[in-house]
Design a protein around this motif. Structure first.
Motif, mmCIF file in Angstrom:
data_model
loop_
_atom_site.group_PDB
_atom_site.id
_atom_site.type_symbol
_atom_site.label_atom_id
_atom_site.label_comp_id
_atom_site.label_asym_id
_atom_site.label_seq_id
_atom_site.Cartn_x
_atom_site.Cartn_y
_atom_site.Cartn_z
ATOM 1 N N PRO A 62 -1.020 -4.862 -11.328
ATOM 2 C CA PRO A 62 -2.026 -4.487 -10.326
ATOM 3 C C PRO A 62 -3.449 -4.866 -10.736
ATOM 4 C CG PRO A 62 -1.504 -2.594 -11.686
ATOM 5 C CD PRO A 62 -0.645 -3.723 -12.185
ATOM 6 N N ARG A 63 -4.300 -4.920 -9.747
ATOM 7 C CA ARG A 63 -5.748 -4.938 -9.951
ATOM 8 C C ARG A 63 -6.347 -4.051 -8.863
ATOM 9 N NH1 ARG A 63 -7.951 -7.488 -5.754
ATOM 10 N NH2 ARG A 63 -6.870 -9.267 -4.794
ATOM 11 N N GLU A 64 -7.534 -3.570 -9.086
ATOM 12 C CA GLU A 64 -8.192 -2.732 -8.082
ATOM 13 C C GLU A 64 -8.490 -3.546 -6.821
ATOM 14 O OE1 GLU A 64 -11.598 -0.647 -9.435
ATOM 15 O OE2 GLU A 64 -10.563 0.295 -11.135
ATOM 16 N N PHE A 65 -8.200 -2.948 -5.655
ATOM 17 C CA PHE A 65 -8.503 -3.686 -4.426
ATOM 18 C C PHE A 65 -9.996 -3.597 -4.099
ATOM 19 C CE2 PHE A 65 -6.214 0.247 -2.698
ATOM 20 C CZ PHE A 65 -7.333 1.044 -2.711
ATOM 21 N N ASN A 66 -10.471 -4.610 -3.339
ATOM 22 C CA ASN A 66 -11.866 -4.561 -2.892
ATOM 23 C C ASN A 66 -11.939 -3.775 -1.589
ATOM 24 O OD1 ASN A 66 -11.253 -6.360 -0.711
ATOM 25 N ND2 ASN A 66 -11.447 -8.095 -2.130
ATOM 26 N N VAL A 67 -13.154 -3.607 -1.095
ATOM 27 C CA VAL A 67 -13.364 -2.746 0.071
ATOM 28 C C VAL A 67 -12.621 -3.268 1.292
ATOM 29 C CG1 VAL A 67 -15.089 -1.841 1.674
ATOM 30 C CG2 VAL A 67 -15.604 -1.970 -0.771
ATOM 31 N N LEU A 68 -12.654 -4.577 1.548
ATOM 32 C CA LEU A 68 -12.002 -5.129 2.724
ATOM 33 C C LEU A 68 -10.488 -4.997 2.622
ATOM 34 C CD1 LEU A 68 -12.164 -6.507 5.424
ATOM 35 C CD2 LEU A 68 -12.361 -8.731 4.262
ATOM 36 N N GLU A 69 -9.959 -5.266 1.455
ATOM 37 C CA GLU A 69 -8.502 -5.110 1.266
ATOM 38 C C GLU A 69 -8.090 -3.678 1.518
ATOM 39 O OE1 GLU A 69 -7.573 -8.512 -2.149
ATOM 40 O OE2 GLU A 69 -8.329 -6.523 -2.744
ATOM 41 N N THR A 74 2.075 -7.761 -0.154
ATOM 42 C CA THR A 74 1.551 -6.440 0.168
ATOM 43 C C THR A 74 1.638 -6.189 1.670
ATOM 44 O OG1 THR A 74 0.063 -6.509 -1.720
ATOM 45 C CG2 THR A 74 -0.487 -4.943 0.003
ATOM 46 N N LEU A 75 1.455 -7.268 2.461
ATOM 47 C CA LEU A 75 1.639 -7.211 3.904
ATOM 48 C C LEU A 75 2.814 -8.106 4.280
ATOM 49 C CD1 LEU A 75 -2.036 -7.556 5.230
ATOM 50 C CD2 LEU A 75 -0.743 -5.456 4.776
ATOM 51 N N SER A 76 3.498 -7.727 5.353
ATOM 52 C CA SER A 76 4.592 -8.560 5.839
ATOM 53 C C SER A 76 4.027 -9.797 6.527
ATOM 54 C CB SER A 76 5.472 -7.771 6.815
ATOM 55 O OG SER A 76 4.741 -7.415 7.962
ATOM 56 N N ALA A 77 4.858 -10.824 6.622
ATOM 57 C CA ALA A 77 4.387 -12.106 7.174
ATOM 58 C C ALA A 77 4.164 -12.056 8.679
ATOM 59 C CB ALA A 77 5.383 -13.212 6.830
ATOM 60 N N THR A 78 4.657 -11.014 9.330
ATOM 61 C CA THR A 78 4.546 -10.931 10.791
ATOM 62 C C THR A 78 3.250 -10.258 11.215
ATOM 63 O OG1 THR A 78 5.732 -8.834 10.767
ATOM 64 C CG2 THR A 78 7.052 -10.832 11.049
ATOM 65 N N SER A 79 2.939 -10.382 12.484
ATOM 66 C CA SER A 79 1.782 -9.709 13.066
ATOM 67 C C SER A 79 2.332 -8.654 14.034
ATOM 68 C CB SER A 79 0.896 -10.713 13.797
ATOM 69 O OG SER A 79 -0.301 -10.124 14.251
ATOM 70 N N PRO A 80 1.711 -7.534 14.260
ATOM 71 C CA PRO A 80 0.428 -7.101 13.712
ATOM 72 C C PRO A 80 0.503 -6.767 12.218
ATOM 73 C CG PRO A 80 1.473 -5.288 14.872
ATOM 74 C CD PRO A 80 2.344 -6.502 15.127
ATOM 75 N N ILE A 81 -0.606 -6.192 11.676
ATOM 76 C CA ILE A 81 -0.711 -5.894 10.247
ATOM 77 C C ILE A 81 0.318 -4.825 9.881
ATOM 78 C CG2 ILE A 81 -2.200 -4.938 8.452
ATOM 79 C CD1 ILE A 81 -4.584 -6.141 10.023
ATOM 80 N N THR A 82 1.250 -5.187 9.006
ATOM 81 C CA THR A 82 2.310 -4.256 8.592
ATOM 82 C C THR A 82 2.371 -4.229 7.062
ATOM 83 O OG1 THR A 82 3.582 -4.789 10.577
ATOM 84 C CG2 THR A 82 4.743 -3.669 8.773
ATOM 85 N N VAL A 83 2.260 -3.042 6.477
ATOM 86 C CA VAL A 83 2.255 -2.900 5.017
ATOM 87 C C VAL A 83 3.703 -2.794 4.516
ATOM 88 C CG1 VAL A 83 1.425 -1.531 3.060
ATOM 89 C CG2 VAL A 83 0.048 -1.706 5.147
ATOM 90 N N THR A 84 4.031 -3.587 3.487
ATOM 91 C CA THR A 84 5.384 -3.555 2.905
ATOM 92 C C THR A 84 5.540 -2.309 2.029
ATOM 93 O OG1 THR A 84 4.714 -4.753 0.922
ATOM 94 C CG2 THR A 84 5.422 -6.074 2.824
ATOM 95 N N PRO A 85 6.784 -1.910 1.725
ATOM 96 C CA PRO A 85 6.995 -0.777 0.800
ATOM 97 C C PRO A 85 6.302 -1.001 -0.546
ATOM 98 C CG PRO A 85 9.036 -1.307 1.931
ATOM 99 C CD PRO A 85 8.056 -2.382 2.303
ATOM 100 N N GLU A 86 6.349 -2.249 -1.026
ATOM 101 C CA GLU A 86 5.680 -2.564 -2.287
ATOM 102 C C GLU A 86 4.166 -2.407 -2.134
ATOM 103 O OE1 GLU A 86 4.975 -6.555 -4.892
ATOM 104 O OE2 GLU A 86 7.044 -6.147 -4.277
ATOM 105 N N GLY A 87 3.640 -2.822 -0.976
ATOM 106 C CA GLY A 87 2.210 -2.679 -0.717
ATOM 107 C C GLY A 87 1.792 -1.224 -0.694
ATOM 108 N N ARG A 88 2.619 -0.363 -0.097
ATOM 109 C CA ARG A 88 2.320 1.072 -0.061
ATOM 110 C C ARG A 88 2.256 1.648 -1.482
ATOM 111 N NH1 ARG A 88 3.069 4.074 4.752
ATOM 112 N NH2 ARG A 88 3.560 2.748 6.551
ATOM 113 N N GLY A 97 -4.302 2.754 -5.730
ATOM 114 C CA GLY A 97 -5.639 2.185 -5.592
ATOM 115 C C GLY A 97 -5.725 0.743 -6.027
ATOM 116 N N SER A 98 -4.657 -0.032 -5.799
ATOM 117 C CA SER A 98 -4.638 -1.413 -6.303
ATOM 118 C C SER A 98 -3.828 -2.305 -5.374
ATOM 119 C CB SER A 98 -4.033 -1.455 -7.704
ATOM 120 O OG SER A 98 -2.681 -1.022 -7.678
#
Length: 623
Positions: free
Chosen positions: A52-59, A101-115, A121-122
């Protein structure tokens, strides 16, 4: 006469280990000890790791929107909400998709790994790969990983696989699930899969196939004279292979392996050795006692001590006097225990002794197996004895079946030894004379010899209880073990076992054990064990369930040490330790070390000042 060790099927390079095993446990005899080769299977694999690394504000905003918005927004919708150029949002989501971290489809969908990463916080960094060696141990049913390969050393030893059928000779690493791979890598302690830190193995592939590596393994056949039981054990060096040993014992019980084939040990030899060992062990006990009797009589006028023969009605009176004289420790072995002796008067005497710091260990039993004992101790008597507690609430009278002995012995403070024909805890001796005789011995050499023999049996029992306690993480069994070690003045062993097995929950119990030793002057205030115990405080978290007991324990112990020597207590509380006392709320922020010690010493000084002076005047002779 049973076979000498040189005539047993014991490999030459195992003889020293056999001697060590038999010396550590007098009830065990090694009937056979052989070395074998068995195969490990080595595969080279490549694993992929994400860190991991810390995410930035936009992420953070993008991932949070994918989790909290219902329905989830598209990139353009989120850009509009945030008041940003859509190109920034699309660029960031594309990177998050690449990192899974996000799935390849739209709309924005967070993967289990992303959660998982978001909760920490990363976000993951780009993955990287590492090559490892997977070692399959089919005998122990274990898969381990290591950074360096095993070297295949030529071993001129019989192959264990020729005697034991082991399933799945050709393990297929690629058939294992990712979860199984992750679990094995984590257990191997390499630091590549640490989910709580966000470090995750995401993929594993096989690079090269099975390489067979020969491993040296030792097989032991034991006979336990106390349990009258045969057992098989496999070891890698001195390390006991528990699961493999259980497997061999079950196979042997089912008749699927032969000890004759494995180690040239026939049923006839086993039966012959078993009977010879039983006879020899009982003979050793009788010879030991006879030797003590003869030497005691020979040295009855020794300047270093006396040996007095007591008969019939003299015995109970002397027994009571000897117990009353105890300052630290009483060891008793009596074949049977009945209410004829364990009455209210006797229980009251034990409680009085315990209150002044005495530990009491009682062993009993005459049969080779507990289930064969004709005169079992009644639950009521056992409960009454175990109900006797130290002032700090520990069971101070430990009573347990040891068995396979006609010995009738009492040892007090390693200074007085009673032995003879009197059943100490089952016959009061105030009926018709039976012609009983007992020797009361204070000759140091004879007392020490008797103590070493009996204390070793108690110590073996404590070690057996401890192993069962560790296996099942049984707190109450752990307490019993610590109390027996305390009674045997082995507080250092108890602390070492707690530290090595990371069982810090028992530290408050250990502190209360040492309080009993300080109370009887059996532990000196300047003992190194207190410095070692204090050094463990940095491993304790304030949130631990046992923290209150630990706080109370250290307050009492420091107070008890200060009662003996104020300066020693003050020196223990150096800057590093004092910081831990404050962190764990053992002491208050408003306290100083001097003030803290004074608070917890004054009540004890008022209560114990006079007895302490008297004890110094009557300090027992060390042997």
């Amino acid at each position: 006469m049973f076979l000498a060790s040189s005539a047993k099927p014991i490999d030459d390079n195992l003889k020293n280990l056999v001697d060590e095993i038999e010396a550590q446990n007098l009830s065990l005899s090694v009937l056979a000890a052989r070395q074998f080769r068995y195969n490990l299977y080595q595969n080279r694999v490549e694993i992929t790791i994400k860190e991991p690394r810390e995410f930035n504000v936009l992420e953070e905003f993008i991932i949070r929107a994918g989790i909290e918005f219902n329905p989830p927004p598209t990139e353009d919708e989120l850009a509009s909400v945030l008041g940003l150029d859509p190109i920034f949002v699309r660029s960031t989501t594309a990177n998050l998709k690449m990192l899974q971290t996000l799935s390849a489809t739209s709309p924005i969908t967070v993967t289990p790994e992303g959660r998982l990463f978001y909760e920490q916080g990363s976000v993951p960094q780009p993955p990287y790969s590492v090559q490892l060696y997977a070692i399959s141990d089919l005998l122990n049913k274990k898969l381990t990983f290591q950074s360096e390969p095993l070297n295949d050393i030529s071993l001129n030893l019989p192959d264990l696989a020729k005697f034991i059928t082991i399933d799945n000779k050709n393990p297929d690493i690629s058939s294992l699930s990712l979860a199984e791979i992750q679990q094995s890598i984590q257990a191997s302690g390499l630091g590549f899969h640490v989910p709580e830190e966000g470090k995750i193995v995401t993929f594993c592939k096989l690079i090269s196939g099975n390489q067979t590596i020969g491993e040296k393994i030792s097989l032991f056949v034991f006979y336990d004279v106390l349990e009258d039981k045969l057992s098989i054990q496999l070891r890698n060096g001195k390390h006991i292979l528990e699961s493999a040993s259980v497997l061999l014992e079950s196979l042997q019980a089912e008749g699927k392996i032969s000890l004759q084939s494995l180690c040239e040990l026939s049923d006839e030899t086993i039966n012959f050795e078993r009977q010879a060992i039983l006879n020899q062990k009982n003979l050793e006990i009788e010879v030991k006692l006879e030797k003590i009797r003869q030497q005691a009589l020979k040295n009855s006028l020794s300047e270093q001590g006396t040996a007095i023969q007591l008969r019939d009605r003299q015995i109970p009176q002397s027994f009571s006097e000897v117990l009353n004289s105890a300052k630290r420790q009483i060891l008793i072995y009596s074949p049977w225990i009945t209410q004829a002796v364990i009455d209210d008067k006797f229980l009251s005497l034990l409680q009085k002794l315990v209150n002044r710091g005495v530990w009491v260990l009682i062993g009993y039993g005459i049969a080779r197996r507990q289930e064969d004992e004709d005169k079992q101790i009644s639950p009521e008597i056992e409960e009454k004895l175990r109900a006797i507690k130290t002032p700090d609430g520990l069971p101070s009278v430990q009573v347990f079946w040891l068995g396979d002995s006609h010995v009738k012995e009492v040892i007090v403070d390693r200074e007085i030894y009673l032995c003879g024909s009197h059943n100490w805890l089952s016959y009061r001796g105030d009926y018709l004379p039976r012609g009983e005789s007992v020797y009361k011995v204070t000759i140091p050499q004879q007392v020490q010899e008797a103590y070493t023999f009996l204390a070793n049996r108690f110590q073996n029992h404590a070690q057996e209880l401890w192993q069962n306690a560790l296996k099942n993480r049984d707190y109450q069994l752990g307490v019993k073990s610590l109390c027996i070690w305390g009674a045997l003045s082995m507080e250092d062993i108890a602390l070492q076992e707690n530290e090595q097995n990371n069982w810090l929950e028992l530290l408050p119990v250990w502190l209360n054990v040492t309080l009993q030793g300080l109370r009887s002057n059996n532990i000196q205030a300047d003992s190194e064990i207190f410095k070692i115990a204090l050094s463990l405080l940095n491993q304790v978290a304030i949130e631990e369930a046992y923290i209150e007991s630990l706080q109370q324990g250290w307050r009492k112990v420091i107070g008890a040490i200060a009662t003996h020597n104020y300066e020693i207590a003050l020196n223990l509380l150096n800057d590093e330790i004092w910081a831990q006392f404050l962190r764990l709320h053992i002491a208050h922020e408003s306290d100083s070390p001097d003030k803290f010690i004074s608070q917890h010493t004054k009540p004890q000084k008022q209560h114990q000042e006079k007895p302490t002076i008297e004890k110094k005047a009557r300090k027992p002779r060390k042997t």
